[in-house]
Write an enzyme that holds these catalytic residues in place. Structure first.
Site, PDB file in Angstrom:
ATOM      1  N   ARG A  90       0.833  -1.203   0.000  1.00  0.00           N
ATOM      2  CA  ARG A  90       0.000   0.000   0.000  1.00  0.00           C
ATOM      3  C   ARG A  90       0.869   1.255   0.000  1.00  0.00           C
ATOM      4  O   ARG A  90       0.572   2.231  -0.712  1.00  0.00           O
ATOM      5  CB  ARG A  90      -0.925   0.001   1.215  1.00  0.00           C
ATOM      6  N   ASN A 145     -10.593  -3.929  -2.163  1.00  0.00           N
ATOM      7  CA  ASN A 145     -10.416  -2.884  -3.164  1.00  0.00           C
ATOM      8  C   ASN A 145      -9.395  -3.297  -4.226  1.00  0.00           C
ATOM      9  O   ASN A 145      -8.494  -4.082  -3.942  1.00  0.00           O
ATOM     10  CB  ASN A 145      -9.932  -1.596  -2.491  1.00  0.00           C
ATOM     11  N   CYS A 165     -19.207  -1.798  -0.560  1.00  0.00           N
ATOM     12  CA  CYS A 165     -18.370  -0.689  -0.098  1.00  0.00           C
ATOM     13  C   CYS A 165     -19.117   0.042   1.016  1.00  0.00           C
ATOM     14  O   CYS A 165     -20.345  -0.037   1.104  1.00  0.00           O
ATOM     15  CB  CYS A 165     -18.069   0.265  -1.255  1.00  0.00           C
ATOM     16  N   HIS A 195     -16.115   4.101  -5.573  1.00  0.00           N
ATOM     17  CA  HIS A 195     -15.180   5.198  -5.316  1.00  0.00           C
ATOM     18  C   HIS A 195     -15.240   6.271  -6.404  1.00  0.00           C
ATOM     19  O   HIS A 195     -14.295   7.036  -6.603  1.00  0.00           O
ATOM     20  CB  HIS A 195     -13.741   4.678  -5.148  1.00  0.00           C
ATOM     21  N   TYR A 242     -13.707  10.438  -2.735  1.00  0.00           N
ATOM     22  CA  TYR A 242     -12.715  10.120  -3.769  1.00  0.00           C
ATOM     23  C   TYR A 242     -12.761  11.069  -4.956  1.00  0.00           C
ATOM     24  O   TYR A 242     -11.824  11.091  -5.765  1.00  0.00           O
ATOM     25  CB  TYR A 242     -12.909   8.672  -4.241  1.00  0.00           C
TER      26      TYR A 242
END
Length: 419
Positions: A90, A145, A165, A195, A242
């Site tokens: 990440r 995700n 989500c 998103h 987002y």
């Protein structure tokens, strides 16, 4: 029923356990099995889950295993919440795009593509095992995700899957809390992709209160979106958090370059959480879990599973096939909208297509997601390049070329075809 959680060693897991324990009247669970290769994490999170069930008087068993096959056997629901590469991957996703002046984020842009490339093959491997070992007609519920891309890959492979989500339920709960009303009185006209979504109306007891929200509750809306209320009032809809990566790309990149990466923050939170989970006297979800993210995931998951299992026809916001709802997208695209959920699966509630103000962006990102699935399934530098070139947060050939090289270099350990 038996619920299997793949990625059960995640620090998110007590959030899910808490929801199942509290909402035991909504969904009868005979066994919750946590599956994860990280035996050390399971050794702490599994017993914590068992204590949480006991505290709430839940009669179901909480078990755990490092063996995927054993955990999947006979499961009616398989929840997927894994992270290939952990927080180290990440951190890479959030940082390598910044060197090119692009947004560094784990679910969108170049970082989101990197995560998709690592994730899709592993999720499909798990899904194939579930098809073989889980109960007939078992549902796969993906919370991993990028949800839209992963769900598209699962559906393309013929799996009985739905993506989930927490953005929509997070908005609903925040608005209800801000207005001081029970959450069930608030409903949203949530439209877009995972998103990449907007709230076109906010109904209180069936009456649209979006205009008054925008006029009178600017601070609440700004907290939820991280966007200035003046911009949101001009849009006339509430964009998800987002959308700041699109509407304020350059200021956000500057902000990210100056700030501590979210992955670094989360890694520290995880260390604290794992230490708390190891406490044999702990039998509730710790307050520190709020800092981890994923708020209301458990409630969204329990409500969805209950609707699928109970054939209730209740409306839940999920990720599912477009099937003509948005005319600018192919039928195979995966969209995120309210759907009526029965034992046969979710069916999108009829709704108007996206407004021209954001329909182009939806179409643009959906095209990228199709290319991202192709790259994840088949590999190859050119497929990665094409996906990046198609992404509106990249969109220039020289950037797509450089980001492709950087992405592949950062992910060679996870992509056998890139070595």
């Amino acid at each position: 029923m038996k619920i299997a959680v793949v990625g059960g060693g995640s620090t998110y897991t007590p959030e899910l356990v808490d929801g199942l324990a509290r909402m035991r009247g909504t969904l009868e669970v005979s066994e919750l099995v946590l599956i994860d290769p990280a035996a050390g994490r399971l050794a702490d999170i599994g017993p914590l889950g068992r204590r949480m069930f006991a505290r709430e008087g839940h009669p179901g068993a909480v078990t755990w295993t490092t063996e995927l096959e054993a955990g999947l056997a006979g499961a009616q629901f398989v929840l997927i919440q894994l992270r290939i590469g952990g927080q180290a991957a990440r951190l890479s996703d959030e940082t390598f795009p910044l060197a090119c002046g692009c947004v560094g984020q784990e679910t969108t842009g170049a970082g989101g593509l990197a995560k998709a490339l690592r994730t899709v093959p592993e999720v499909l491997r798990i899904a194939a095992k579930a098809r073989e070992l889980a109960a007939p007609g078992a549902w796969l519920v993906d919370f991993t995700n990028p949800v839209g891309i992963v769900t598209r890959a699962l559906l393309d492979a013929g799996h009985r899957a739905v993506g989930l989500c927490n953005v929509a339920i997070g908005f609903q709960r925040a608005i209800a809390a801000g207005l001081g009303v029970p959450a069930h009185r608030i409903s949203l006209d949530h439209v877009g992709l995972n998103h990449l979504s907007w709230e076109r109306s906010v109904r209180l007891d069936g009456t649209d209160i979006l205009p008054s929200l925008l006029a009178e509750h600017g601070a609440l809306i700004e907290r939820q979106t991280k966007l200035p209320i003046e911009l949101i009032r001009r849009l006339g809809v509430i964009p998800s958090y987002y959308l700041r990566y699109y509407y304020q790309h350059d200021p956000v990149v500057a902000e990210l370059l100056e700030s501590v990466p979210r992955a670094t923050q989360v890694a520290e939170v995880e260390r604290e959480l794992l230490a708390r989970y190891a406490d044999s006297t702990l039998d509730t979800k710790p307050e520190e879990l709020r800092r981890r993210g994923g708020a209301f995931y458990s409630e969204a998951a329990v409500e969805l599973l209950a609707a699928l299992h109970g054939d209730t026809g209740e409306v839940r916001t999920v990720n599912l096939r477009n099937h003509g709802l948005f005319p600018t997208l192919p039928g195979e695209a995966v969209i995120e909208v309210p759907a009526r959920v029965t034992a046969s699966g979710p069916v999108a509630v009829p709704t108007a297509p996206p407004d021209p103000l954001y329909a182009g962006l939806v179409t643009h990102v959906a095209a990228y997601e199709e290319l991202a699935v192709e790259a994840a399934l088949h590999g190859g530098r050119e497929r990665v390049f094409r996906a990046l070139l198609a992404h509106p947060l990249v969109g220039q050939a020289h950037l797509a070329d450089r980001l492709t090289d950087d992405l592949l270099a950062a992910n060679r350990d996870h992509l056998a075809w890139a070595r």
